[in-house]
Design a protein around this motif. Structure first.
Motif, PDB file in Angstrom:
ATOM      1  N   THR A  50       0.836  -1.207   0.000  1.00  0.00           N
ATOM      2  CA  THR A  50       0.000   0.000   0.000  1.00  0.00           C
ATOM      3  C   THR A  50       0.868   1.254   0.000  1.00  0.00           C
ATOM      4  O   THR A  50       0.601   2.216  -0.741  1.00  0.00           O
ATOM      5  CB  THR A  50      -0.916   0.001   1.235  1.00  0.00           C
ATOM      6  N   THR A  51       1.925   1.248   0.815  1.00  0.00           N
ATOM      7  CA  THR A  51       2.825   2.405   0.891  1.00  0.00           C
ATOM      8  C   THR A  51       3.502   2.663  -0.448  1.00  0.00           C
ATOM      9  O   THR A  51       3.553   3.798  -0.942  1.00  0.00           O
ATOM     10  CB  THR A  51       3.878   2.167   1.989  1.00  0.00           C
ATOM     11  N   LEU A  52       4.040   1.592  -1.078  1.00  0.00           N
ATOM     12  CA  LEU A  52       4.724   1.752  -2.365  1.00  0.00           C
ATOM     13  C   LEU A  52       3.760   2.230  -3.450  1.00  0.00           C
ATOM     14  O   LEU A  52       4.138   3.031  -4.319  1.00  0.00           O
ATOM     15  CB  LEU A  52       5.363   0.423  -2.775  1.00  0.00           C
ATOM     16  N   THR A  53       2.516   1.760  -3.402  1.00  0.00           N
ATOM     17  CA  THR A  53       1.519   2.197  -4.397  1.00  0.00           C
ATOM     18  C   THR A  53       1.248   3.687  -4.260  1.00  0.00           C
ATOM     19  O   THR A  53       1.208   4.428  -5.252  1.00  0.00           O
ATOM     20  CB  THR A  53       0.216   1.391  -4.215  1.00  0.00           C
ATOM     21  N   LYS A  54       1.048   4.140  -3.005  1.00  0.00           N
ATOM     22  CA  LYS A  54       0.795   5.571  -2.780  1.00  0.00           C
ATOM     23  C   LYS A  54       1.984   6.416  -3.253  1.00  0.00           C
ATOM     24  O   LYS A  54       1.809   7.451  -3.918  1.00  0.00           O
ATOM     25  CB  LYS A  54       0.546   5.831  -1.287  1.00  0.00           C
ATOM     26  N   LEU A  55       3.193   5.973  -2.901  1.00  0.00           N
ATOM     27  CA  LEU A  55       4.385   6.733  -3.274  1.00  0.00           C
ATOM     28  C   LEU A  55       4.576   6.769  -4.793  1.00  0.00           C
ATOM     29  O   LEU A  55       4.915   7.812  -5.376  1.00  0.00           O
ATOM     30  CB  LEU A  55       5.628   6.133  -2.608  1.00  0.00           C
ATOM     31  N   ALA A  56       4.340   5.604  -5.455  1.00  0.00           N
ATOM     32  CA  ALA A  56       4.523   5.547  -6.906  1.00  0.00           C
ATOM     33  C   ALA A  56       3.517   6.447  -7.629  1.00  0.00           C
ATOM     34  O   ALA A  56       3.864   7.186  -8.559  1.00  0.00           O
ATOM     35  CB  ALA A  56       4.392   4.102  -7.378  1.00  0.00           C
ATOM     36  N   LEU A  57       2.248   6.405  -7.207  1.00  0.00           N
ATOM     37  CA  LEU A  57       1.232   7.257  -7.835  1.00  0.00           C
ATOM     38  C   LEU A  57       1.551   8.737  -7.620  1.00  0.00           C
ATOM     39  O   LEU A  57       1.338   9.568  -8.509  1.00  0.00           O
ATOM     40  CB  LEU A  57      -0.151   6.926  -7.252  1.00  0.00           C
ATOM     41  N   LYS A  89      10.580   8.371 -18.332  1.00  0.00           N
ATOM     42  CA  LYS A  89      11.532   7.307 -18.053  1.00  0.00           C
ATOM     43  C   LYS A  89      11.685   7.091 -16.546  1.00  0.00           C
ATOM     44  O   LYS A  89      11.680   5.964 -16.050  1.00  0.00           O
ATOM     45  CB  LYS A  89      12.884   7.680 -18.674  1.00  0.00           C
ATOM     46  N   ARG A  90      11.807   8.199 -15.806  1.00  0.00           N
ATOM     47  CA  ARG A  90      11.925   8.098 -14.341  1.00  0.00           C
ATOM     48  C   ARG A  90      10.639   7.536 -13.720  1.00  0.00           C
ATOM     49  O   ARG A  90      10.685   6.765 -12.761  1.00  0.00           O
ATOM     50  CB  ARG A  90      12.232   9.465 -13.745  1.00  0.00           C
ATOM     51  N   GLN A  91       9.492   7.972 -14.250  1.00  0.00           N
ATOM     52  CA  GLN A  91       8.209   7.451 -13.747  1.00  0.00           C
ATOM     53  C   GLN A  91       8.166   5.930 -13.871  1.00  0.00           C
ATOM     54  O   GLN A  91       7.875   5.212 -12.911  1.00  0.00           O
ATOM     55  CB  GLN A  91       7.047   8.060 -14.535  1.00  0.00           C
ATOM     56  N   ASN A  92       8.460   5.438 -15.077  1.00  0.00           N
ATOM     57  CA  ASN A  92       8.383   3.993 -15.322  1.00  0.00           C
ATOM     58  C   ASN A  92       9.395   3.235 -14.467  1.00  0.00           C
ATOM     59  O   ASN A  92       9.114   2.142 -13.965  1.00  0.00           O
ATOM     60  CB  ASN A  92       8.629   3.708 -16.809  1.00  0.00           C
ATOM     61  N   SER A  93      10.584   3.852 -14.325  1.00  0.00           N
ATOM     62  CA  SER A  93      11.613   3.195 -13.527  1.00  0.00           C
ATOM     63  C   SER A  93      11.166   3.026 -12.072  1.00  0.00           C
ATOM     64  O   SER A  93      11.330   1.952 -11.476  1.00  0.00           O
ATOM     65  CB  SER A  93      12.899   4.017 -13.600  1.00  0.00           C
ATOM     66  N   PHE A  94      10.566   4.092 -11.480  1.00  0.00           N
ATOM     67  CA  PHE A  94      10.128   4.035 -10.064  1.00  0.00           C
ATOM     68  C   PHE A  94       8.982   3.040  -9.897  1.00  0.00           C
ATOM     69  O   PHE A  94       8.982   2.219  -8.968  1.00  0.00           O
ATOM     70  CB  PHE A  94       9.690   5.435  -9.612  1.00  0.00           C
ATOM     71  N   VAL A  95       8.001   3.099 -10.848  1.00  0.00           N
ATOM     72  CA  VAL A  95       6.848   2.183 -10.758  1.00  0.00           C
ATOM     73  C   VAL A  95       7.314   0.738 -10.903  1.00  0.00           C
ATOM     74  O   VAL A  95       6.853  -0.168 -10.190  1.00  0.00           O
ATOM     75  CB  VAL A  95       5.792   2.547 -11.826  1.00  0.00           C
ATOM     76  N   ALA A  96       8.258   0.508 -11.850  1.00  0.00           N
ATOM     77  CA  ALA A  96       8.746  -0.852 -12.059  1.00  0.00           C
ATOM     78  C   ALA A  96       9.460  -1.384 -10.830  1.00  0.00           C
ATOM     79  O   ALA A  96       9.323  -2.555 -10.453  1.00  0.00           O
ATOM     80  CB  ALA A  96       9.685  -0.869 -13.274  1.00  0.00           C
ATOM     81  N   GLU A  97      10.244  -0.504 -10.174  1.00  0.00           N
ATOM     82  CA  GLU A  97      10.951  -0.925  -8.953  1.00  0.00           C
ATOM     83  C   GLU A  97       9.959  -1.305  -7.843  1.00  0.00           C
ATOM     84  O   GLU A  97      10.133  -2.308  -7.154  1.00  0.00           O
ATOM     85  CB  GLU A  97      11.872   0.196  -8.480  1.00  0.00           C
ATOM     86  N   ALA A  98       8.892  -0.500  -7.709  1.00  0.00           N
ATOM     87  CA  ALA A  98       7.862  -0.812  -6.703  1.00  0.00           C
ATOM     88  C   ALA A  98       7.184  -2.137  -7.014  1.00  0.00           C
ATOM     89  O   ALA A  98       6.958  -2.968  -6.114  1.00  0.00           O
ATOM     90  CB  ALA A  98       6.839   0.319  -6.659  1.00  0.00           C
ATOM     91  N   MET A  99       6.869  -2.364  -8.309  1.00  0.00           N
ATOM     92  CA  MET A  99       6.195  -3.615  -8.689  1.00  0.00           C
ATOM     93  C   MET A  99       7.125  -4.813  -8.499  1.00  0.00           C
ATOM     94  O   MET A  99       6.677  -5.897  -8.115  1.00  0.00           O
ATOM     95  CB  MET A  99       5.720  -3.530 -10.145  1.00  0.00           C
ATOM     96  N   LEU A 109      -3.810  -6.573  -5.749  1.00  0.00           N
ATOM     97  CA  LEU A 109      -4.576  -5.369  -6.077  1.00  0.00           C
ATOM     98  C   LEU A 109      -3.638  -4.186  -6.315  1.00  0.00           C
ATOM     99  O   LEU A 109      -3.813  -3.418  -7.281  1.00  0.00           O
ATOM    100  CB  LEU A 109      -5.538  -5.057  -4.927  1.00  0.00           C
ATOM    101  N   CYS A 110      -2.631  -4.038  -5.449  1.00  0.00           N
ATOM    102  CA  CYS A 110      -1.689  -2.926  -5.608  1.00  0.00           C
ATOM    103  C   CYS A 110      -0.898  -3.054  -6.920  1.00  0.00           C
ATOM    104  O   CYS A 110      -0.636  -2.052  -7.597  1.00  0.00           O
ATOM    105  CB  CYS A 110      -0.726  -2.880  -4.418  1.00  0.00           C
ATOM    106  N   LEU A 111      -0.526  -4.282  -7.298  1.00  0.00           N
ATOM    107  CA  LEU A 111       0.167  -4.494  -8.573  1.00  0.00           C
ATOM    108  C   LEU A 111      -0.713  -4.075  -9.744  1.00  0.00           C
ATOM    109  O   LEU A 111      -0.257  -3.435 -10.702  1.00  0.00           O
ATOM    110  CB  LEU A 111       0.563  -5.970  -8.706  1.00  0.00           C
ATOM    111  N   LYS A 112      -1.989  -4.428  -9.659  1.00  0.00           N
ATOM    112  CA  LYS A 112      -2.923  -4.085 -10.751  1.00  0.00           C
ATOM    113  C   LYS A 112      -3.109  -2.571 -10.845  1.00  0.00           C
ATOM    114  O   LYS A 112      -3.164  -1.991 -11.943  1.00  0.00           O
ATOM    115  CB  LYS A 112      -4.265  -4.772 -10.495  1.00  0.00           C
ATOM    116  N   VAL A 113      -3.204  -1.904  -9.673  1.00  0.00           N
ATOM    117  CA  VAL A 113      -3.374  -0.445  -9.654  1.00  0.00           C
ATOM    118  C   VAL A 113      -2.172   0.233 -10.306  1.00  0.00           C
ATOM    119  O   VAL A 113      -2.315   1.158 -11.121  1.00  0.00           O
ATOM    120  CB  VAL A 113      -3.557   0.051  -8.200  1.00  0.00           C
TER     121      VAL A 113
END
Length: 930
Positions: free
Chosen positions: A536-543, A553-563, A592-596
């Motif tokens: 939940t924390t990583l999802t909030k931070l990534a969004l 590029k940075r967006q995708n990199s951060f989201v990918a690291e969280a996933m 659910l967080c992965l899907k979000v």
């Protein structure tokens, strides 16, 4: 006056298993027996008279053969015998034989042995016949000059009692005792004499006190106590005298006796409301609490401090003594600590809150260094709750971050910075979860979000986790050492066939478990709830990061690291490496967080980053509103409202005979000790008394009986009215009672003789030991005068003692309720069976019929959703706790008139409490259904 109503000053243990001896054998022992036989016979006579036997034939035998003896034991028993034996004829005239007794006691008052003189004087205090006392007055006066203090102090008590009951026998008693007091040196004699003057002639007592007021601090503690009582009574009746005695009370605060200090402090507060007086009294109370070892004394004195706090002007003075009050925390008793912390919290202000928090922090650290005990954990919780309250009321000392970070926006950057500094050092999973949630909710800048991700990676170790753990194991230990085949086991299946089972056991080195980072350690232990919180924390931070950083590029990199982190945690949970596998709920949450994160829709962004914050704000706002409401109620209680047209009382203009608004504290404490506390009765006192009358027999029975049941705190008094409805004289009419439950009959009621159509009252005391329903049952037996038949018997109806007389509403925190609910072993489940159709109406009906308090807030119960759950709590006067959980619903599919159904679960430490409360609820439900 009946035998049961006679005042008895002496308690005697009576064996119940012995057969009563005959009058003839007693007479023989008293006449011809040895000293030992006479002693035993006299004891039996005393017991028989206490049980209602008359024994008039033994009176002259005792006077002739026992009274002249000089044995000390016999003389002591004779004092008891003359106290209880009937001394008058049925028409009220004194028996002729008592003249001989009077002469014998005149000789004992002149006896050379001081014990015999003193005990005889004590016996004379109990006599109510002036004809017996009159010839003894010269001898009593002479005892005031005896060489031994035991005789002199008992002579003073005898003179005081006689003066109070028969003033005409010794009209000059106050003057005599005043002269005695001036010349007396012994402390106990002076105390008795001074006490008599207080009650008999207050002016003489004041005259004596004024001559020695500067030496009061040198007196003994027993004399100092009565001096404090005199000063209180004088100043209570005549407030203009306060200035005269205030210095004396100040001096007594330094007394070596704790009792004197306690009474002096209480008197000082009633005499003066000046800040110096209140501070001196409060300081005296605090010293008493710290120095006294008895926990009951500590609790009583703490109650006095709490009473002081209730006064608005006194509260300001006590605020300066908060740090002194916290010294009481050195006491190991949990109840004392609880009251102390509550008092300190009520008195804390912005001036001393930092010092308070420092002390509380030290106490929390101390609890970690001591051996674990049941009360240690509870004390730690108390300290934490107190710190929490301080941090919310005074934001300068933040200890509880979630509430603080939401309420005080200006402090958020500082709090996040400090949390990131200590994040890697957190070793407790519960605190770790809370820290993750706070960082995920409130990190809003790019740097903070990246710092949180760095700390998470640092705490998780190398990923993927499963491959890394397998590599570590294979690298650190050889495969043949790591795996060893367990011996094959033969098992029997359900079909009755044999199967063979073998297993591989893996021995992992414990050293590596200690080297794991914190988060990985939690996951390897099988605690995957923290993994759901991490997702939940990583999802909030990534969004939030996607919304702040424009670079794709940075967006995708951060989201990918969280996933990747979530996926590796899922993989670990489904592998066989952790001690416990991941639960389905945690799998669903992480999925659910992965899907979000894979979709990154605006709706999910709003839910995760805005709606969560709103829910927290709403919850904290509701809690703050409740706190404000409770504080407002407290302040309304404490505020003394004075109307504009109220009369103003000037102390100097108050007449001496006018009573002040305050009640006499000494009188109130005496009434409380005797169990005669003045309760608020109903508007019609007769009506309230009639409600407690129980009919015991029918109107057509030969003996009619009804009982008024008066429940005191720890005992029950039965006042039974017995009416003879026949034209015969009923002899030996006896009320025989027995009890069922935790009740005990204190004494057997004495037999009566009832004339035709006469009536009498019989009183019986029953002791109560615990909170449970009890039953008193019995019968009335009697003989008809002149009839040759056997004894007659009338069976009485049962008297049911209601548990509600001992249960009082109480309150506790949610944490305490849950802890007690887990600890209490007795549970009683009651099915709801009523015709009440509204959920709230049913709840209020249960609260009214069980004296319990609803702990669930009113807001949580408001509205209508078809079901209701509420927690109830009460405490008995014996300190027993009772918990109840009401789970009820309204079956809407059955129509609007359908009754409420559900269950009530009751938990208590004792079986009797749980069963009795369940019976009460069942009974009240049946009544409501009528």
């Amino acid at each position: 006056m009946t035998a049961a109503e006679n005042v008895c000053y002496t308690l005697i243990n009576v064996p119940n298993d012995s057969e009563p001896p005959s009058e003839v054998s007693l007479k023989a022992d008293l006449e011809k027996g040895e000293i030992k036989a006479k002693t035993e016979a006299l004891k039996k006579v005393i017991i028989m008279i206490l049980n209602g036997e008359k024994l008039p034939g033994l009176l002259m035998t005792i006077i002739r053969f026992v009274l002249p003896l000089q044995d000390h034991t016999i003389k002591k028993l004779l004092l008891v015998f003359w106290e209880i034996v009937p001394k008058t004829t049925p028409d009220g005239k004194l028996l002729q034989e008592m003249i001989l007794v009077c002469d014998a006691y005149r000789k004992d008052l002149q006896h050379p042995n001081e014990f015999i003189r003193g005990s005889t004087l004590r016996f004379l205090c109990k006599l109510k016949e002036s004809e017996l006392l009159e010839p003894l007055m010269p001898a009593i006066r002479a005892c005031l000059e005896h060489r031994h203090s035991y005789v002199r102090r008992n002579a003073v008590l005898a003179i005081y009692t006689i003066y109070r009951n028969f003033e005409n026998l010794i009209p000059d008693a106050p003057e005599l005792i005043h002269d005695f007091l001036v010349n007396e040196k012994d402390a106990s004699c002076k105390r008795n004499a001074f006490m008599m003057l207080i009650h008999a002639d207050q002016d003489r007592a004041l005259d004596y006190l004024s001559t020695c007021i500067d030496q009061v601090h040198t007196f003994g503690d027993i004399l100092q106590l009565v001096i404090v009582e005199l000063i209180y009574k004088v100043c209570h009746a005549n407030p203009s005298e306060r200035a005269r005695f205030i210095r004396c009370i100040y001096n007594l605060l330094q007394s070596s006796s704790p009792a004197v200090k306690y009474e002096a402090a209480g008197t000082l507060v009633t005499l003066s409301s000046a800040p110096t007086a209140v501070k001196a009294a409060a300081q005296c109370y605090i010293d008493l609490i710290i120095k006294e070892s008895d926990n009951n004394v500590k609790l009583i004195v703490l109650d006095r401090l709490i009473e002081l706090k209730e006064h608005p002007t006194h509260e300001r003075v006590l605020q300066d003594l908060v740090m002194d009050i916290l010294r009481v925390l050195s006491t190991p008793d949990l109840e004392v600590r609880k009251k102390t912390l509550q008092l300190a919290l009520d008195l804390v202000s912005s001036r001393n809150v930092e010092e308070l928090v420092i002390v509380l922090k030290k106490e929390v650290i101390k609890t970690n260094n001591v051996t674990e005990h049941e009360d240690t954990d509870k004390y730690r919780q108390l300290l934490v709750r107190t710190l929490h309250s301080c941090s919310v009321r005074f934001p300068d000392v933040l200890e509880f971050v979630r509430e603080a970070i939401q309420r005080f926006e200006s402090l958020r950057p500082l709090i996040i910075e400090k949390m990131l500094e200590v994040f890697h050092a957190i070793r407790t999973v519960k605190i770790y979860r809370g820290a993750l949630w706070i960082l995920g909710e409130y990190c809003s800048t790019k740097d903070d979000i990246q710092n949180v991700m760095t700390e998470v990676r640092r705490s998780l170790g190398e990923i993927p986790i499963v491959e890394n753990e397998i590599k570590k194991e294979s690298g650190d230990s050889k495969p043949e050492e790591e795996q060893s085949a367990a011996p094959a086991q033969k098992l029997v299946t359900e079909m009755g066939t044999y199967v063979t089972q073998s297993a591989l056991s893996s021995s992992r080195p414990s050293k590596k478990e200690e080297d794991r980072p914190p988060l990985r350690g939690f996951l390897m232990e099988g605690d995957f709830y923290v993994a759901a919180s991490l997702a939940t924390t990583l999802t909030k931070l990534a969004l939030r990061y996607v919304g702040i950083v424009p670079d794709k590029k940075r967006q995708n990199s951060f989201v990918a690291e969280a996933m990747l982190i979530m996926a590796t945690v899922l993989h670990l949970g489904k592998s066989s490496l952790p001690k416990k596998p991941i639960t389905d709920d945690d799998v669903d949450r992480i999925s659910l967080c992965l899907k979000v994160l894979s979709e990154c829709s605006p709706l999910m962004n709003d839910i995760f980053n805005k709606e969560c914050r709103k829910s927290l704000s709403h919850m904290l706002a509701v809690r703050m509103e409740e706190e404000k409401l409770s504080q407002k109620k407290e302040s309304e209680k404490r505020n003394v409202t004075v109307q504009a047209d109220d009369p103003i009382s000037f102390m100097q203009l108050t007449a001496k005979n006018e009573t002040t608004s305050k009640e006499d504290q000494f009188q109130l404490s005496l009434l409380a000790a005797m169990g005669n506390t003045q309760r608020k009765e109903a508007a019609d006192p007769l009506a309230s008394k009639l409600n407690k009358v129980t009919q015991l027999t029918g109107f057509s029975d030969p003996v009619y009986a009804e009982a008024y049941v008066h429940v005191n705190q720890y005992d029950i008094v039965l006042d039974v009215l017995v009416v003879n409805q026949t034209s015969d004289t009923l002899q030996n009419c006896t009320l025989e009672l027995a009890t069922l439950g935790d009740l005990k009959l204190v004494e057997k009621p004495s037999p009566l003789t009832l004339a035709p159509h006469d009536f009498a009252n019989i009183k019986a005391n029953v002791k109560v030991a615990s909170t449970e329903n009890g039953i008193i049952f019995g019968n009335i037996v009697y003989d008809v005068s002149g009839a040759a038949s056997d004894r007659n018997c009338v069976v009485l109806s049962d008297i049911h003692i209601d548990i509600m007389d001992y249960i009082q509403p109480a309150s506790c925190t949610d944490a305490e309720f849950r802890q007690m609910w887990a600890e209490f072993e007795w549970e009683n489940k009651v099915t709801v069976n009523t015709n009440i159709t509204d959920l709230n109406d049913y709840l209020h009906h249960i609260l009214g019929s069980t004296n319990m308090k609803c702990l669930t807030p009113e807001k949580a119960l408001s509205g209508f959703c078809g079901f209701m759950a509420a927690n109830l709590y009460a405490r008995s006067i014996f300190g027993e706790d009772a918990l109840a959980n009401v789970s009820i619903e309204k079956p809407i599919h059955l129509g609007p008139d359908a009754p409420v159904n559900g269950h009530i679960r009751i938990r208590a430490k004792s079986q009797g409490m749980a069963l009795s409360l369940g019976d009460k609820i069942n009974l009240s439900q049946k009544k409501s259904a009528v």
